[in-house]
Scaffold this motif. Structure first.
Motif, PDB file in Angstrom:
ATOM      1  N   LEU A 219      46.760  33.152  38.930  1.00  0.00           N
ATOM      2  CA  LEU A 219      45.795  31.875  38.482  1.00  0.00           C
ATOM      3  C   LEU A 219      45.102  31.358  39.580  1.00  0.00           C
ATOM      4  O   LEU A 219      43.755  31.277  39.544  1.00  0.00           O
ATOM      5  N   TYR A 220      45.957  31.152  40.860  1.00  0.00           N
ATOM      6  CA  TYR A 220      45.240  30.401  41.901  1.00  0.00           C
ATOM      7  C   TYR A 220      44.149  31.571  42.582  1.00  0.00           C
ATOM      8  O   TYR A 220      43.078  30.928  42.792  1.00  0.00           O
ATOM      9  N   GLU A 221      44.427  32.780  42.692  1.00  0.00           N
ATOM     10  CA  GLU A 221      43.346  33.753  43.172  1.00  0.00           C
ATOM     11  C   GLU A 221      42.221  33.856  42.297  1.00  0.00           C
ATOM     12  O   GLU A 221      41.008  33.817  42.732  1.00  0.00           O
ATOM     13  N   ALA A 222      42.540  33.625  41.085  1.00  0.00           N
ATOM     14  CA  ALA A 222      41.147  34.109  40.250  1.00  0.00           C
ATOM     15  C   ALA A 222      40.436  32.692  40.207  1.00  0.00           C
ATOM     16  O   ALA A 222      39.127  32.637  40.152  1.00  0.00           O
ATOM     17  N   ALA A 223      41.134  31.428  40.409  1.00  0.00           N
ATOM     18  CA  ALA A 223      40.384  30.146  40.513  1.00  0.00           C
ATOM     19  C   ALA A 223      39.332  30.103  41.990  1.00  0.00           C
ATOM     20  O   ALA A 223      38.488  29.831  42.038  1.00  0.00           O
ATOM     21  N   LEU A 224      40.305  30.585  43.015  1.00  0.00           N
ATOM     22  CA  LEU A 224      39.444  30.825  44.227  1.00  0.00           C
ATOM     23  C   LEU A 224      38.507  31.662  44.367  1.00  0.00           C
ATOM     24  O   LEU A 224      37.615  31.203  44.985  1.00  0.00           O
ATOM     25  N   ALA A 225      38.387  32.849  43.403  1.00  0.00           N
ATOM     26  CA  ALA A 225      37.544  33.774  43.466  1.00  0.00           C
ATOM     27  C   ALA A 225      36.209  33.254  42.367  1.00  0.00           C
ATOM     28  O   ALA A 225      35.258  33.871  42.315  1.00  0.00           O
ATOM     29  N   ARG A 226      36.704  32.178  41.822  1.00  0.00           N
ATOM     30  CA  ARG A 226      35.731  31.792  40.277  1.00  0.00           C
ATOM     31  C   ARG A 226      35.391  32.945  39.569  1.00  0.00           C
ATOM     32  O   ARG A 226      34.238  33.129  39.146  1.00  0.00           O
ATOM     33  N   ASP A 227      36.383  33.610  39.340  1.00  0.00           N
ATOM     34  CA  ASP A 227      36.582  34.705  38.209  1.00  0.00           C
ATOM     35  C   ASP A 227      36.865  34.073  37.044  1.00  0.00           C
ATOM     36  O   ASP A 227      38.146  34.108  36.766  1.00  0.00           O
ATOM     37  N   LEU A 228      35.909  33.341  36.355  1.00  0.00           N
ATOM     38  CA  LEU A 228      36.353  33.041  34.877  1.00  0.00           C
ATOM     39  C   LEU A 228      36.881  33.866  34.064  1.00  0.00           C
ATOM     40  O   LEU A 228      37.868  33.304  33.223  1.00  0.00           O
ATOM     41  N   ASP A 229      36.540  34.856  33.986  1.00  0.00           N
ATOM     42  CA  ASP A 229      36.981  36.087  32.923  1.00  0.00           C
ATOM     43  C   ASP A 229      38.565  36.305  33.253  1.00  0.00           C
ATOM     44  O   ASP A 229      39.241  36.490  32.131  1.00  0.00           O
ATOM     45  N   ARG A 230      38.794  36.315  34.328  1.00  0.00           N
ATOM     46  CA  ARG A 230      40.139  36.341  34.646  1.00  0.00           C
ATOM     47  C   ARG A 230      41.058  35.148  34.752  1.00  0.00           C
ATOM     48  O   ARG A 230      42.172  35.255  34.189  1.00  0.00           O
ATOM     49  N   LEU A 231      40.226  34.006  35.013  1.00  0.00           N
ATOM     50  CA  LEU A 231      41.010  32.748  35.190  1.00  0.00           C
ATOM     51  C   LEU A 231      41.424  32.251  33.631  1.00  0.00           C
ATOM     52  O   LEU A 231      42.549  31.769  33.628  1.00  0.00           O
ATOM     53  N   LEU A 232      40.568  32.150  32.726  1.00  0.00           N
ATOM     54  CA  LEU A 232      40.629  31.489  31.436  1.00  0.00           C
ATOM     55  C   LEU A 232      41.948  31.975  30.629  1.00  0.00           C
ATOM     56  O   LEU A 232      42.763  31.334  30.424  1.00  0.00           O
ATOM     57  N   PRO A 233      42.193  33.385  30.394  1.00  0.00           N
ATOM     58  CA  PRO A 233      43.639  33.771  29.951  1.00  0.00           C
ATOM     59  C   PRO A 233      44.714  33.318  30.596  1.00  0.00           C
ATOM     60  O   PRO A 233      45.654  33.350  30.005  1.00  0.00           O
ATOM     61  N   LEU A 234      44.579  33.161  32.005  1.00  0.00           N
ATOM     62  CA  LEU A 234      45.800  32.966  32.843  1.00  0.00           C
ATOM     63  C   LEU A 234      45.993  31.384  32.552  1.00  0.00           C
ATOM     64  O   LEU A 234      47.212  31.080  32.533  1.00  0.00           O
ATOM     65  N   HIS A 235      44.891  30.650  32.564  1.00  0.00           N
ATOM     66  CA  HIS A 235      45.244  29.247  32.253  1.00  0.00           C
ATOM     67  C   HIS A 235      45.800  28.936  30.956  1.00  0.00           C
ATOM     68  O   HIS A 235      46.630  28.062  30.777  1.00  0.00           O
ATOM     69  N   GLN A 236      45.320  29.891  29.870  1.00  0.00           N
ATOM     70  CA  GLN A 236      45.891  29.713  28.534  1.00  0.00           C
ATOM     71  C   GLN A 236      47.483  29.720  28.662  1.00  0.00           C
ATOM     72  O   GLN A 236      48.310  29.337  27.892  1.00  0.00           O
ATOM     73  N   ARG A 237      47.832  30.801  29.337  1.00  0.00           N
ATOM     74  CA  ARG A 237      49.390  31.361  29.510  1.00  0.00           C
ATOM     75  C   ARG A 237      49.901  30.274  30.280  1.00  0.00           C
ATOM     76  O   ARG A 237      51.206  29.633  29.596  1.00  0.00           O
ATOM     77  N   VAL A 238      49.567  29.541  31.134  1.00  0.00           N
ATOM     78  CA  VAL A 238      50.066  28.506  31.783  1.00  0.00           C
ATOM     79  C   VAL A 238      50.376  27.240  30.822  1.00  0.00           C
ATOM     80  O   VAL A 238      51.441  26.479  30.797  1.00  0.00           O
ATOM     81  N   MET A 239      49.178  26.841  30.017  1.00  0.00           N
ATOM     82  CA  MET A 239      49.227  25.980  29.052  1.00  0.00           C
ATOM     83  C   MET A 239      50.236  26.119  27.787  1.00  0.00           C
ATOM     84  O   MET A 239      50.928  25.215  27.354  1.00  0.00           O
ATOM     85  N   GLN A 240      50.485  27.589  27.914  1.00  0.00           N
ATOM     86  CA  GLN A 240      51.488  27.780  26.420  1.00  0.00           C
ATOM     87  C   GLN A 240      52.865  27.377  27.213  1.00  0.00           C
ATOM     88  O   GLN A 240      53.871  26.885  26.580  1.00  0.00           O
TER      89      GLN A 240
END
Length: 313
Positions: A227-248
């Motif tokens: 999640l951190y690495e995707a956010a740092l890279a501003r890779d939203l396609d990768r970040l959004l599903p990871l964030h959804q899992r964190v919210m789950q």
């Protein structure tokens, strides 16, 4: 003991680890080793002990010092170790900081003293005294839900002028205040801005914060590192599903039962079901009742977590 170099600013995912216990006053060293190896295998950037997730306020002073010694020995310099020294007595905080320095920790972390309600001026003076006497660099820790005191952004800005104060863990959950803090400190790039609530980690890292001290990384370290690495890279396609899992994880595992300690109960129960530690909390907190442990098990199965058949809760 080996000591890791502390980057400035400290970046990444630094799990606030639980305190594995055999009973309220006995550290479970075997489970601690298992937990640390599990976390480090996920690629985390540090570990933080004796915070809220570590049940600091419920642990004896002897156990706190012992926990520091064993953690530093087991980590062996692979990542920086941050040690929580929050206390109502300045002298106790300094003694624990001295143990942390002797054992090879990289920094200490302190929330406000949590009995008397201090003004911002009193809080600034307290942190300045603590930083003056600490043998290790100090991270501020804003945790108003537990301390009754909110460390205001303007106070943090004043405290950044102290050479031994190097960052903050903000667990207020106040996104507006955190963004104000980021804005006010935009010209101080070496000061670490780390967020506690994992629900905010993706957002604040996208906006320039340095990382998260996220409890869920006890269980799923690689998820939070990804999640951190995707956010740092501003890779939203990768970040959004990871964030959804964190919210789950947040909305399910941390909300079982009616206790105000449901987050901590959920984390320890999940780790016990995963075979990493025992489901023992320090008094006065109690583990989740058996019926609610079954709910946690169901949530872990929904998250596709492989559970050992002999895991005891």
């Amino acid at each position: 003991m080996k000591k890791a170099v502390l980057p400035k600013p400290l970046r990444g995912i630094i799990p606030p680890i639980i305190t594995p216990l055999l009973d309220s006053n006995t550290l479970d060293v075997k489970s601690l080793e298992k937990l640390l190896e599990h976390i480090l295998s996920g690629g985390v950037h540090g570990v933080f002990i004796l915070g809220t997730t570590g049940e600091l306020s419920s642990l004896s002073y002897r156990l706190r010092h012992e926990f520091v010694e064993h953690t530093c020995e087991l980590v062996a310099g692979r990542v920086p170790v941050l040690v929580g020294i929050t206390d109502t007595a300045l002298a106790e905080s300094i003694q624990l900081a001295q143990t942390a320095e002797k054992c090879g920790a990289a920094a200490v972390v302190a929330a406000a003293p949590y009995y008397f309600s201090l003004s911002q001026a009193e809080l600034i003076r307290y942190y300045q005294q603590l930083a003056d006497q600490s043998p290790l660099p100090l991270f501020l820790y804003n945790m108003p839900s537990h301390t009754k005191i909110s460390l205001e952004p303007k106070s943090v800005k004043i405290l950044t002028q102290h050479p031994n104060i190097i960052g903050i863990k903000d667990s207020s959950g106040n996104g507006v205040n955190f963004q104000l803090l980021q804005y006010q400190l935009k010209d101080n790039p070496d000061f670490s801005l780390l967020v506690g609530p994992e629900e905010l980690t993706a957002e604040v890292v996208l906006l320039g914060a340095h990382g998260g001290i996220n409890g869920g990384a006890n269980m799923f370290p690689k998820l939070y590192v990804d999640l951190y690495e995707a956010a740092l890279a501003r890779d939203l396609d990768r970040l959004l599903p990871l964030h959804q899992r964190v919210m789950q994880i947040s909305t399910n595992l941390y909300t079982v039962g009616s206790s105000q300690a449901s987050y901590l109960q959920g984390v320890k129960c999940a780790l016990s079901l995963m075979g990493i530690c025992q489901n023992v909390l320090a008094e006065p907190l109690q583990p989740l009742p058996e019926k609610e442990q079954t709910i946690v098990r169901q949530y872990l199965q929904e998250l596709n977590v492989m559970l050992p058949t002999n895991a005891a809760v």
